[in-house]
Write an enzyme that holds these catalytic residues in place. Structure first.
Site, PDB file in Angstrom:
ATOM      1  N   LYS A  52      -5.548  -5.205 -43.040  1.00 57.65           N
ATOM      2  CA  LYS A  52      -4.531  -4.596 -42.168  1.00 57.65           C
ATOM      3  C   LYS A  52      -3.340  -4.107 -42.989  1.00 57.65           C
ATOM      4  O   LYS A  52      -2.940  -2.944 -42.904  1.00 57.65           O
ATOM      5  CB  LYS A  52      -4.050  -5.594 -41.098  1.00 57.65           C
ATOM      6  CG  LYS A  52      -5.159  -6.126 -40.206  1.00 57.65           C
ATOM      7  CD  LYS A  52      -4.626  -6.966 -39.065  1.00 57.65           C
ATOM      8  CE  LYS A  52      -3.971  -8.274 -39.491  1.00 57.65           C
ATOM      9  NZ  LYS A  52      -4.909  -9.289 -40.031  1.00 57.65           N
ATOM     10  N   ARG A  56      -1.040 -11.883 -31.469  1.00 59.42           N
ATOM     11  CA  ARG A  56      -2.051 -12.800 -31.989  1.00 59.42           C
ATOM     12  C   ARG A  56      -2.491 -13.800 -30.933  1.00 59.42           C
ATOM     13  O   ARG A  56      -3.340 -14.652 -31.227  1.00 59.42           O
ATOM     14  CB  ARG A  56      -1.457 -13.580 -33.163  1.00 59.42           C
ATOM     15  CG  ARG A  56      -1.942 -13.147 -34.538  1.00 59.42           C
ATOM     16  CD  ARG A  56      -1.145 -13.964 -35.532  1.00 59.42           C
ATOM     17  NE  ARG A  56      -1.762 -14.095 -36.824  1.00 59.42           N
ATOM     18  CZ  ARG A  56      -1.452 -13.332 -37.872  1.00 59.42           C
ATOM     19  NH1 ARG A  56      -0.589 -12.341 -37.754  1.00 59.42           N
ATOM     20  NH2 ARG A  56      -2.005 -13.558 -39.033  1.00 59.42           N
ATOM     21  N   ARG A  68      -6.311 -12.381 -53.127  1.00 62.05           N
ATOM     22  CA  ARG A  68      -4.902 -12.089 -52.866  1.00 62.05           C
ATOM     23  C   ARG A  68      -4.008 -13.213 -53.394  1.00 62.05           C
ATOM     24  O   ARG A  68      -2.917 -12.966 -53.896  1.00 62.05           O
ATOM     25  CB  ARG A  68      -4.701 -11.917 -51.354  1.00 62.05           C
ATOM     26  CG  ARG A  68      -3.315 -11.483 -50.962  1.00 62.05           C
ATOM     27  CD  ARG A  68      -3.252 -11.096 -49.502  1.00 62.05           C
ATOM     28  NE  ARG A  68      -3.335 -12.247 -48.625  1.00 62.05           N
ATOM     29  CZ  ARG A  68      -3.436 -12.169 -47.299  1.00 62.05           C
ATOM     30  NH1 ARG A  68      -3.500 -10.997 -46.706  1.00 62.05           N
ATOM     31  NH2 ARG A  68      -3.492 -13.253 -46.553  1.00 62.05           N
ATOM     32  N   ARG A  86       1.033 -16.420 -52.198  1.00 62.47           N
ATOM     33  CA  ARG A  86       1.496 -16.946 -50.912  1.00 62.47           C
ATOM     34  C   ARG A  86       1.026 -18.378 -50.706  1.00 62.47           C
ATOM     35  O   ARG A  86      -0.127 -18.703 -50.958  1.00 62.47           O
ATOM     36  CB  ARG A  86       0.931 -16.071 -49.781  1.00 62.47           C
ATOM     37  CG  ARG A  86       1.826 -14.927 -49.397  1.00 62.47           C
ATOM     38  CD  ARG A  86       1.155 -13.968 -48.451  1.00 62.47           C
ATOM     39  NE  ARG A  86       0.613 -14.595 -47.240  1.00 62.47           N
ATOM     40  CZ  ARG A  86       0.052 -13.904 -46.266  1.00 62.47           C
ATOM     41  NH1 ARG A  86      -0.045 -12.589 -46.344  1.00 62.47           N
ATOM     42  NH2 ARG A  86      -0.419 -14.521 -45.213  1.00 62.47           N
ATOM     43  N   ARG A 139      -6.558 -21.077 -40.771  1.00 59.37           N
ATOM     44  CA  ARG A 139      -6.195 -19.745 -40.276  1.00 59.37           C
ATOM     45  C   ARG A 139      -7.394 -19.051 -39.634  1.00 59.37           C
ATOM     46  O   ARG A 139      -7.257 -18.348 -38.644  1.00 59.37           O
ATOM     47  CB  ARG A 139      -5.603 -18.909 -41.407  1.00 59.37           C
ATOM     48  CG  ARG A 139      -4.132 -19.276 -41.598  1.00 59.37           C
ATOM     49  CD  ARG A 139      -3.617 -18.930 -42.939  1.00 59.37           C
ATOM     50  NE  ARG A 139      -3.615 -17.503 -43.198  1.00 59.37           N
ATOM     51  CZ  ARG A 139      -3.656 -16.995 -44.414  1.00 59.37           C
ATOM     52  NH1 ARG A 139      -3.722 -17.794 -45.460  1.00 59.37           N
ATOM     53  NH2 ARG A 139      -3.612 -15.712 -44.588  1.00 59.37           N
TER      54      ARG A 139
HETATM   55  P1  ADP Z   1      -2.729 -12.819 -42.508  1.00 58.72           P
HETATM   56  O1  ADP Z   1      -3.090 -11.479 -41.949  1.00 58.72           O
HETATM   57  O2  ADP Z   1      -3.221 -13.055 -43.878  1.00 58.72           O
HETATM   58  O3  ADP Z   1      -3.083 -13.944 -41.568  1.00 58.72           O
HETATM   59  P2  ADP Z   1       0.133 -12.463 -41.863  1.00 58.72           P
HETATM   60  O4  ADP Z   1       1.095 -12.036 -42.897  1.00 58.72           O
HETATM   61  O5  ADP Z   1      -0.189 -11.515 -40.759  1.00 58.72           O
HETATM   62  O6  ADP Z   1      -1.144 -12.915 -42.661  1.00 58.72           O
HETATM   63  O7  ADP Z   1       0.660 -13.812 -41.167  1.00 58.72           O
HETATM   64  C1  ADP Z   1       1.010 -14.942 -41.924  1.00 58.72           C
HETATM   65  C2  ADP Z   1       1.409 -16.076 -41.001  1.00 58.72           C
HETATM   66  O8  ADP Z   1       2.586 -15.717 -40.257  1.00 58.72           O
HETATM   67  C3  ADP Z   1       0.393 -16.460 -39.922  1.00 58.72           C
HETATM   68  O9  ADP Z   1      -0.607 -17.339 -40.389  1.00 58.72           O
HETATM   69  C4  ADP Z   1       1.301 -17.129 -38.888  1.00 58.72           C
HETATM   70  O10 ADP Z   1       1.689 -18.418 -39.289  1.00 58.72           O
HETATM   71  C5  ADP Z   1       2.556 -16.264 -38.934  1.00 58.72           C
HETATM   72  N1  ADP Z   1       2.478 -15.139 -37.970  1.00 58.72           N
HETATM   73  C6  ADP Z   1       2.425 -13.809 -38.260  1.00 58.72           C
HETATM   74  N2  ADP Z   1       2.331 -13.070 -37.137  1.00 58.72           N
HETATM   75  C7  ADP Z   1       2.315 -13.951 -36.101  1.00 58.72           C
HETATM   76  C8  ADP Z   1       2.195 -13.823 -34.679  1.00 58.72           C
HETATM   77  N3  ADP Z   1       2.073 -12.622 -34.091  1.00 58.72           N
HETATM   78  N4  ADP Z   1       2.228 -14.955 -33.939  1.00 58.72           N
HETATM   79  C9  ADP Z   1       2.353 -16.160 -34.499  1.00 58.72           C
HETATM   80  N5  ADP Z   1       2.430 -16.374 -35.815  1.00 58.72           N
HETATM   81  C10 ADP Z   1       2.420 -15.275 -36.630  1.00 58.72           C
END
Ligand code: ADP
Length: 192
Positions: free
Chosen positions: A14, A89, A128, A134, A146
């Protein structure tokens, strides 16, 4: 204004493909993950609260990300629309988004879903981790959490958006980054 969601499991690409889509259609790319990491880096109260949840591979509360999205819609000008990455999400977030948009007299144009199998999620995140460092990419256990969180809380959004024809899926594999990018862009072009 055009509102798109970029959907998919962690590591689907993404963030990688968002830039090209956003540039081509003059959209503002908003990643809730990036916004949360910026809060952590700045040491804000919100960041401090979010950090332990993020580092454990759990979701932060719906209200937190919903507030961030609404704030972005209210303050960002000069674009033709928004490309939401990592939001919504949960079903609750998706319902809130519909309400936020309806209150603005707007609606969601499409959900662009990039799909990869769970085995690839591990592989991509491990790769990554070696580049970005991270904390939530660091251990198998957190990555597994996750993926579980994705299947239990986020995957139900597929049916939610399929119901009214807003869901459009493209494979995020196999192939090189460029091949994947062109497949994704071609799909978005078919929606425009
Ligand atoms: P990835 O796509 O690798 O899961 P992101 O950068 O999108 O990583 O998200 C990292 C973390 O940030 C998620 O695992 C969650 O803890 C938090 N997060 C991001 N977006 C949301 C969301 N829409 N709702 C709840 N938690 C979120």
């Amino acid at each position: 204004m055009k509102y798109y969601i970029l959907f998919g499991p962690p590591g689907a690409g993404k963030g990688t493909h968002a830039g090209a889509i956003a540039e081509k259609y003059n959209l503002k790319h908003i990643s809730t993950g990036d916004l949360l990491r910026a809060e952590i880096k700045a040491g804000t109260e919100l960041g401090l609260k979010a950090k332990s949840l993020i580092d454990a591979g759990c979701l932060v509360p719906d209200e937190v990300v919903e507030g961030m999205i609404e704030n972005a819609f209210n303050t960002i000008k000069g674009v033709d629309g928004f490309l939401l990455d990592g939001f919504p999400r949960t079903i609750a977030q998706a319902e809130s988004l519909d309400k936020i948009l309806a209150a603005r007299g707007e609606s969601l144009k499409a959900v662009i879903s990039i799909m990869i199998p769970d085995e690839l999620v591990y592989e991509r995140i491990k790769h990554r981790a070696s580049i970005e460092g991270r904390a939530d990419d660091a251990s198998d256990e957190i990555i597994a959490n996750r993926i579980r969180t994705y299947h239990s809380q986020t995957e139900p959004l597929i049916d939610f958006y399929k119901k009214d024809g807003r869901y459009h899926e493209v494979a995020g594999y196999p192939g090189t980054l460029e091949e994947n990018q062109s497949r994704v862009l071609k799909m978005v072009e078919s929606l425009a």
